[in-house]
Write a protein that holds these residues in place. Structure first.
Motif, PDB file in Angstrom:
ATOM      1  N   SER A 145      -2.372  -5.978 162.411  1.00  0.00           N
ATOM      2  CA  SER A 145      -2.379  -6.203 160.955  1.00  0.00           C
ATOM      3  C   SER A 145      -2.392  -4.890 160.182  1.00  0.00           C
ATOM      4  CB  SER A 145      -3.600  -7.042 160.566  1.00  0.00           C
ATOM      5  OG  SER A 145      -4.793  -6.371 160.914  1.00  0.00           O
ATOM      6  N   HIS A 146      -2.839  -3.801 160.834  1.00  0.00           N
ATOM      7  CA  HIS A 146      -2.890  -2.493 160.171  1.00  0.00           C
ATOM      8  C   HIS A 146      -1.558  -1.756 160.222  1.00  0.00           C
ATOM      9  CE1 HIS A 146      -7.048  -2.701 159.201  1.00  0.00           C
ATOM     10  NE2 HIS A 146      -7.479  -2.658 160.432  1.00  0.00           N
ATOM     11  N   ILE A 195       1.085  -1.914 155.058  1.00  0.00           N
ATOM     12  CA  ILE A 195       0.225  -1.635 153.906  1.00  0.00           C
ATOM     13  C   ILE A 195      -0.233  -2.953 153.294  1.00  0.00           C
ATOM     14  CG2 ILE A 195       0.197  -0.660 151.567  1.00  0.00           C
ATOM     15  CD1 ILE A 195       2.122   1.496 152.571  1.00  0.00           C
ATOM     16  N   GLU A 196      -1.515  -3.058 153.024  1.00  0.00           N
ATOM     17  CA  GLU A 196      -2.095  -4.317 152.551  1.00  0.00           C
ATOM     18  C   GLU A 196      -1.578  -4.735 151.180  1.00  0.00           C
ATOM     19  OE1 GLU A 196      -6.331  -4.560 152.916  1.00  0.00           O
ATOM     20  OE2 GLU A 196      -6.347  -3.484 154.828  1.00  0.00           O
ATOM     21  N   ASP A 197      -1.367  -3.778 150.312  1.00  0.00           N
ATOM     22  CA  ASP A 197      -0.883  -4.061 148.956  1.00  0.00           C
ATOM     23  C   ASP A 197       0.642  -4.193 149.006  1.00  0.00           C
ATOM     24  OD1 ASP A 197      -0.018  -3.951 146.283  1.00  0.00           O
ATOM     25  OD2 ASP A 197      -1.764  -2.768 145.685  1.00  0.00           O
ATOM     26  N   TYR A 200      -3.240   5.824 145.983  1.00  0.00           N
ATOM     27  CA  TYR A 200      -3.624   4.528 146.553  1.00  0.00           C
ATOM     28  C   TYR A 200      -4.625   4.708 147.699  1.00  0.00           C
ATOM     29  CZ  TYR A 200      -3.393   0.185 149.224  1.00  0.00           C
ATOM     30  OH  TYR A 200      -3.722  -0.953 149.911  1.00  0.00           O
ATOM     31  N   ALA A 238      -8.101   3.049 148.068  1.00  0.00           N
ATOM     32  CA  ALA A 238      -8.243   2.044 149.135  1.00  0.00           C
ATOM     33  C   ALA A 238      -8.309   2.733 150.500  1.00  0.00           C
ATOM     34  CB  ALA A 238      -7.082   1.057 149.089  1.00  0.00           C
ATOM     35  N   TYR A 255      -9.783   1.996 153.055  1.00  0.00           N
ATOM     36  CA  TYR A 255      -9.842   1.043 154.165  1.00  0.00           C
ATOM     37  C   TYR A 255      -8.452   0.669 154.673  1.00  0.00           C
ATOM     38  CZ  TYR A 255      -8.870  -1.816 150.075  1.00  0.00           C
ATOM     39  OH  TYR A 255      -8.315  -2.305 148.913  1.00  0.00           O
ATOM     40  N   ASP A 256      -7.399   0.965 153.897  1.00  0.00           N
ATOM     41  CA  ASP A 256      -6.033   0.596 154.286  1.00  0.00           C
ATOM     42  C   ASP A 256      -5.495   1.641 155.266  1.00  0.00           C
ATOM     43  OD1 ASP A 256      -3.355  -0.123 154.522  1.00  0.00           O
ATOM     44  OD2 ASP A 256      -3.245  -0.859 152.464  1.00  0.00           O
ATOM     45  N   ALA A 313      -1.717   2.562 155.195  1.00  0.00           N
ATOM     46  CA  ALA A 313      -1.366   3.481 154.111  1.00  0.00           C
ATOM     47  C   ALA A 313      -1.740   4.919 154.491  1.00  0.00           C
ATOM     48  CB  ALA A 313      -2.084   3.071 152.836  1.00  0.00           C
ATOM     49  N   LYS A 314      -2.884   5.082 155.133  1.00  0.00           N
ATOM     50  CA  LYS A 314      -3.293   6.424 155.569  1.00  0.00           C
ATOM     51  C   LYS A 314      -2.307   6.983 156.597  1.00  0.00           C
ATOM     52  CE  LYS A 314      -8.297   6.748 154.877  1.00  0.00           C
ATOM     53  NZ  LYS A 314      -9.610   6.933 155.542  1.00  0.00           N
TER      54      LYS A 314
END
Length: 347
Positions: free
Chosen positions: A156-157, A160-162, A186, A190, A192-193, A196-197
């Motif tokens: 799931s990671h 990107i969540e957004d 972002y 966030a 925790y995403d 994205a990192k």
């Protein structure tokens, strides 16, 4: 006169059917010759005949199918055993075979999703995940629940969540400065995403900001120790920073997750060569070649390892093989030629 009902007499001392004193000895049921012959030709109802035939057909079908069911079951257990040994490429083949026989086998499906991910085939993992989306995982099945947790924590990671931000970033791909500014802000908002990192680390790498890419990926790996994209990005940064010993250790950690990962084996080979561990590098890449003998990238690294182990004939043989392939990559072939002729040093 008593009516004859054609049924055996229950307390006869002679023939149990016609009560004649003469009967054939040696049988559990007393009958004279005539009655025994008649009863052997006694008509059986059609319903009984067809029911018997039906049961026979079902039994025959079951007997013919049994080897297939048994083989699929044995294959599934072999796959699970290989998972315990962290050999996910071999395990994947068994789970696929099980699903071919039993498409609704939830255990094989969940195992295959995890194996696909650890074999660095995220596209297949995503496709299978979409296929398994409508299936319920029994809450009392600890094994399947553990795999579901793994999928949620890692696969799931990979996105990107957004989703709105992801679409915006796709539109900004050609504008590096705007892309970086949007993604950076972002990540601050966030943290925790992890996807994205990791994406931000890729951007840093492209901009040759290797220290930032390394630091960011180290944070991601700390939070999700099996998030493989972050490993590969950090390994790339460590290579560019010439931190080969640190890269070697990280590559070994990555390979321990799946000892049959082709990509991890090639990455480990590259760090071993850069640290002049030439014999070990040849052993490592030969493991990859045994698993994927026709993979162009594997053959590239194999030729390189052979070169540094003074096996020039083998290096040139592999180079020729790559040249003659219909999908030959002229750029990588030219690069390999420059390495094995010592025009350019790989190390």
């Amino acid at each position: 006169m008593e009516e004859y009902d054609d049924l055996p007499y229950q307390h006869s001392t002679g023939c149990s059917r016609c009560n004649t004193p003469e009967y054939e000895p040696g049988y559990a049921f007393r009958l004279c010759k005539a009655c025994r012959k008649k009863l052997s030709r006694y008509p059986v109802k059609k319903e009984i005949v067809w029911a018997t035939i039906g049961v026979g057909v079902i039994l025959l079908v079951a007997i013919f199918r049994l080897p297939g069911y048994f083989q699929a079951g044995v294959g599934y257990m072999k796959g699970k055993k290989l998972v315990e040994e962290h050999k996910y490429l071999s395990a994947e083949k068994y789970f696929k075979a099980t699903l071919k026989k039993f498409p609704d086998h939830l255990g094989a499906m969940m195992h295959l999703i995890k194996a696909s991910y650890l074999n660095d085939n995220e596209a297949q993992a995503d496709s299978l995940l979409a296929l398994a989306g409508g299936k319920d995982i029994p809450t009392d099945d600890e094994e399947l629940q553990a795999m579901l947790e793994f999928i949620n924590d890692h696969i799931s990671h990979s996105r990107i969540e957004d989703t709105a931000l992801a679409r915006t970033l796709a539109d900004l791909e050609e504008d590096t400065a705007a892309y970086l500014a949007k993604l950076d802000s972002y990540v601050v908002a966030a943290p925790y995403d992890l996807a994205a990192k990791t994406a931000l680390a890729y951007t840093y790498e492209d901009l040759q900001l290797y220290e930032k890419a390394d630091s960011l990926c180290a944070q991601v790996i700390h939070n999700a120790p099996l998030l493989r994209p972050a490993y590969y990005e950090r390994l790339s940064a460590l290579r560019d920073l010439k931190k080969y010993k640190e890269g070697l250790k990280l590559a070994e950690d990555l390979l321990s997750q799946n000892t049959e990962s082709i990509q991890a084996l090639m990455t480990l080979t590259s760090f071993q060569l850069r640290l002049n561990m030439d014999k070990q590098a040849l052993l490592t890449i030969r493991q990859a070649a045994a698993l994927a003998p026709e993979d162009s990238s594997v053959l590239f690294m194999l030729a390189l390892a052979c070169h540094y182990n003074r096996q020039q004939d083998e290096s040139h043989r592999i180079l020729t093989k790559l040249k003659n392939r219909p999908d030959a990559d002229t750029g990588s072939i030219a690069l390999l030629h420059s390495y094995i002729t010592d025009k350019v040093s790989y190390k």
